[in-house]
Design a protein around this motif. Structure first.
Motif, short mmCIF file in Angstrom:
data_model
loop_
_atom_site.label_atom_id
_atom_site.label_comp_id
_atom_site.label_asym_id
_atom_site.label_seq_id
_atom_site.Cartn_x
_atom_site.Cartn_y
_atom_site.Cartn_z
N HIS A 29 2.77 10.39 0.90
CA HIS A 29 2.66 11.68 0.21
C HIS A 29 1.21 12.10 0.01
CE1 HIS A 29 6.94 11.46 -0.52
NE2 HIS A 29 6.77 10.27 -1.07
N GLY A 30 0.39 11.90 1.03
CA GLY A 30 -1.00 12.34 0.98
C GLY A 30 -1.92 11.48 0.13
N GLU A 31 -1.44 10.36 -0.35
CA GLU A 31 -2.27 9.46 -1.16
C GLU A 31 -3.45 8.98 -0.32
OE1 GLU A 31 -4.09 7.20 -3.73
OE2 GLU A 31 -2.28 8.27 -4.38
N PRO A 32 -4.67 9.28 -0.75
CA PRO A 32 -5.83 8.89 0.06
C PRO A 32 -6.15 7.39 -0.02
CG PRO A 32 -6.55 10.03 -1.92
CD PRO A 32 -5.05 10.08 -1.91
N GLU A 33 -5.72 6.71 -1.06
CA GLU A 33 -6.03 5.29 -1.24
C GLU A 33 -4.82 4.42 -0.90
OE1 GLU A 33 -9.06 4.15 -1.85
OE2 GLU A 33 -9.75 6.23 -1.84
N ARG A 34 -4.45 4.42 0.37
CA ARG A 34 -3.29 3.65 0.82
C ARG A 34 -3.65 2.19 1.01
NH1 ARG A 34 -4.25 8.03 3.77
NH2 ARG A 34 -5.24 6.69 5.31
N GLY A 35 -4.91 1.92 1.26
CA GLY A 35 -5.39 0.57 1.52
C GLY A 35 -5.62 0.36 3.00
N HIS A 36 -6.78 -0.19 3.32
CA HIS A 36 -7.16 -0.40 4.72
C HIS A 36 -6.17 -1.30 5.46
CE1 HIS A 36 -10.86 1.75 4.17
NE2 HIS A 36 -11.25 0.93 3.21
N PHE A 37 -5.63 -2.31 4.76
CA PHE A 37 -4.71 -3.23 5.42
C PHE A 37 -3.37 -2.56 5.70
CE2 PHE A 37 -7.92 -6.08 3.87
CZ PHE A 37 -8.05 -6.98 4.92
N ALA A 40 -4.07 -0.48 8.74
CA ALA A 40 -4.18 -1.32 9.93
C ALA A 40 -2.81 -1.78 10.42
CB ALA A 40 -5.07 -2.53 9.65
N GLY A 41 -1.87 -1.94 9.51
CA GLY A 41 -0.52 -2.32 9.90
C GLY A 41 0.12 -1.30 10.83
N VAL A 42 -0.22 -0.03 10.65
CA VAL A 42 0.30 1.01 11.55
C VAL A 42 -0.23 0.79 12.96
CG1 VAL A 42 0.42 3.50 11.99
CG2 VAL A 42 0.50 2.66 9.64
N VAL A 43 -1.50 0.42 13.06
CA VAL A 43 -2.11 0.14 14.36
C VAL A 43 -1.41 -1.05 15.02
CG1 VAL A 43 -4.23 -0.59 15.54
CG2 VAL A 43 -4.34 1.12 13.70
N ALA A 44 -1.23 -2.12 14.27
CA ALA A 44 -0.59 -3.32 14.82
C ALA A 44 0.83 -3.02 15.28
CB ALA A 44 -0.59 -4.45 13.78
N HIS A 45 1.59 -2.30 14.45
CA HIS A 45 2.95 -1.93 14.86
C HIS A 45 2.92 -1.07 16.12
CE1 HIS A 45 4.88 -3.26 11.07
NE2 HIS A 45 5.91 -3.35 11.87
N HIS A 46 1.97 -0.16 16.19
CA HIS A 46 1.88 0.71 17.37
C HIS A 46 1.66 -0.12 18.63
CE1 HIS A 46 0.91 4.03 19.97
NE2 HIS A 46 -0.26 3.45 20.25
N LEU A 47 0.76 -1.08 18.56
CA LEU A 47 0.47 -1.89 19.75
C LEU A 47 1.68 -2.73 20.16
CD1 LEU A 47 -3.20 -2.88 18.90
CD2 LEU A 47 -2.43 -1.25 20.65
#
Length: 170
Positions: A29-37, A40-47
């Motif tokens: 919901h547009g939260e800017p502080e989702r957390g870097h980790f 990064a999980g979105v990147v890992a899932h994408h790969l």
């Protein structure tokens, strides 16, 4: 490279991540502080998902960027690359029929070293657990094994895949 630069660089390097990234942002919901980790999980899932689809077109760029994060990144960027991307790839792929080892050929020297270190750490943990050295504390039951394939909610399933290793597959 700073930690805040890592995921945006992967979003540029992997243009096909856009739908998953937009869905992820909507979830927050547009939260800017989702957390870097979390990011990064979105990147890992994408790969991992890309491999599963047979689309390796972004792999050369993505894994070269991973190597760059480890070589040029500050300490936090390196930790995000190792724990947030490499370890997540291992965990997520451990829930898939092909397992994590299929990604090894795409790794550069620094990311291979980090990959191997993570595998060694998980092996030592498994050995310690098998030897009874990691039994749960009194009055605190251990968590039951998680089979992500039985989780119907796709968002929850993706979280579980990132957090827990599946059966050993390479």
């Amino acid at each position: 490279m700073k930690v805040a630069d890592v995921v945006p660089a992967f979003i540029v390097a992997c243009p096909s991540i856009s739908p998953a990234w937009q869905q992820y942002l909507e979830f927050w919901h547009g939260e800017p502080e989702r957390g870097h980790f979390n990011d990064a999980g979105v990147v890992a899932h994408h790969l991992v998902d890309s491999f599963e689809r047979g689309d390796l077109s972004e792999f050369p760029t993505a894994f070269a960027l991973l190597e760059r994060c480890l070589g040029d990144g500050d300490q936090q960027a390196k930790e995000l690359a190792v724990i947030g991307i490499i370890e997540d790839i291992q965990n997520i792929a451990s829930h898939r029929p092909f397992g994590p080892s299929v990604f090894y050929e795409w790794l550069g020297p620094q990311s291979r070293s980090a990959w191997d270190d993570l595998c060694d750490s998980w092996r030592r943990i498994a050995e310690a657990k098998a030897a009874g050295l990691l039994d749960s504390l009194p009055d605190q039951p251990s968590a039951p094994p998680v089979d992500s394939s039985e989780i119907e909610d796709p968002t929850l399933r993706r979280m579980i895949e990132s957090l827990y290793r599946g059966e050993s597959r390479g």
